[in-house]
Design an enzyme around this catalytic site. Sequence first.
Site, PDB file in Angstrom:
ATOM      1  N   GLU A  72      19.210 -34.069  -9.339  1.00  0.00           N
ATOM      2  CA  GLU A  72      20.067 -32.995  -8.829  1.00  0.00           C
ATOM      3  C   GLU A  72      19.902 -31.808  -9.754  1.00  0.00           C
ATOM      4  O   GLU A  72      19.391 -31.939 -10.872  1.00  0.00           O
ATOM      5  CB  GLU A  72      21.525 -33.448  -8.764  1.00  0.00           C
ATOM      6  CG  GLU A  72      22.145 -33.813 -10.117  1.00  0.00           C
ATOM      7  CD  GLU A  72      22.627 -32.619 -10.926  1.00  0.00           C
ATOM      8  OE1 GLU A  72      23.086 -31.631 -10.325  1.00  0.00           O
ATOM      9  OE2 GLU A  72      22.544 -32.676 -12.167  1.00  0.00           O
TER      10      GLU A  72
ATOM     11  N   HIS B 220      26.189 -30.952  -9.041  1.00  0.00           N
ATOM     12  CA  HIS B 220      27.008 -29.756  -9.235  1.00  0.00           C
ATOM     13  C   HIS B 220      27.683 -29.361  -7.926  1.00  0.00           C
ATOM     14  O   HIS B 220      27.321 -28.373  -7.275  1.00  0.00           O
ATOM     15  CB  HIS B 220      26.151 -28.613  -9.764  1.00  0.00           C
ATOM     16  CG  HIS B 220      25.675 -28.811 -11.168  1.00  0.00           C
ATOM     17  ND1 HIS B 220      24.668 -29.693 -11.496  1.00  0.00           N
ATOM     18  CD2 HIS B 220      26.078 -28.253 -12.334  1.00  0.00           C
ATOM     19  CE1 HIS B 220      24.464 -29.653 -12.807  1.00  0.00           C
ATOM     20  NE2 HIS B 220      25.310 -28.791 -13.336  1.00  0.00           N
TER      21      HIS B 220
ATOM     22  N   SER C  87      24.957 -33.147 -15.703  1.00  0.00           N
ATOM     23  CA  SER C  87      24.304 -31.883 -16.034  1.00  0.00           C
ATOM     24  C   SER C  87      23.507 -32.045 -17.335  1.00  0.00           C
ATOM     25  O   SER C  87      22.667 -32.943 -17.430  1.00  0.00           O
ATOM     26  CB  SER C  87      25.343 -30.757 -16.127  1.00  0.00           C
ATOM     27  OG  SER C  87      24.728 -29.494 -16.096  1.00  0.00           O
TER      28      SER C  87
END
Length: 361
Positions: free
Chosen positions: A259, A334, A151
């Site tokens: 992502e 995620h 992230s």
Amino acid sequence: MLISAKRSALPALAVLLLVIASGCRTTRGTGVVPPEPSAELPMIWPEPLEPGDTVMFVAPAGDLDEESILEAKRRLEARGYRVEMRQDLFAKEGYLAGPDKRRAKELMQAFLDPTVDAIFSGGGGYGTMRILDRLDYDKIRANPKIFIGFSDITGLHLALNRQAGLVTFHSPTSFRRIDSETEGMQPFTQEYLFRALVDDGEASNNGYTIDIPADAPQPVALGRGRARGRLAGGNLSLISALEGTPFAIDTHDAILLVEDTREAPYRIDRMLRQLQLAGKLDTLRGAVLGQFTRNYDREEDQMTEDPRFTVDGVLRQYFEPLGIPVLMNFPAGHSPYNATLPLGGQIEIDAKKGTLRILPH
């Protein structure tokens, strides 16, 4: 080129020579952005975890959930590892885990401490971009060790790959609450976390293929053939935000990983267009498109029912015309199914078989 950071294979003199050859790219907390490396650094693969090794939790971005981190600590200790953390790990300043100076100092302390073998980022959120110009990348390169996270931690992955030549791991960090919708780590996720970090000799000598269970997201192939190359990337928002800086992603002859979460199709479109305009899609060998979860913050963000402008439709617009092997919907990001992948390491993807293989290092 990969350099393995085995204790017996990287003497101090060799490390010193590598640091000297790489030039001075340190900031030493001055806030001055380091210049781009004059040449591509040979990548260093950190040595694996062994029983009794020490893991240090750090908070380089948003503030951490204490209950989750303490549960992760307990589970790591049950596996035979020692776990260290600073007393101010759970500091909070606005949406950050304390001031920038605290977070940068904590990370540098973890790299420089000879008793620490691996560094686990306790969470993402936001904040890594604020400390990239406060780190001493020469010292980090001279003290290579495992670094994991995902992230917002992508900011550090890109910087450590580019400025320190260190292979890092795009990986979940907590054994509890991978996201807000699940408790506990999926067996698939846990297996490939430790497969990446604990090497019995099989991975380094022969590599391994990530076997995806039937109940996990199944990759969809775009393009044809196989591609081998250095894996680069992570969270699309961070990759896009760092474009135009010394920490921008290097995609030349690479396999791109992207992502994201809570991003509407038009925002994904904008970020991919930025990378395309910057030439970052031109020389890819392949791509791995991970999970793009919880796509809409608001219902009106969908904007259109045209299938070409869903998340998958936008991804296809950018990657299908490239004519390279692409795996879309790969279980990374995620999602409870979050395979650990070595950023800066060599991988192979096969569009026909829908497989991803970590190559020997």
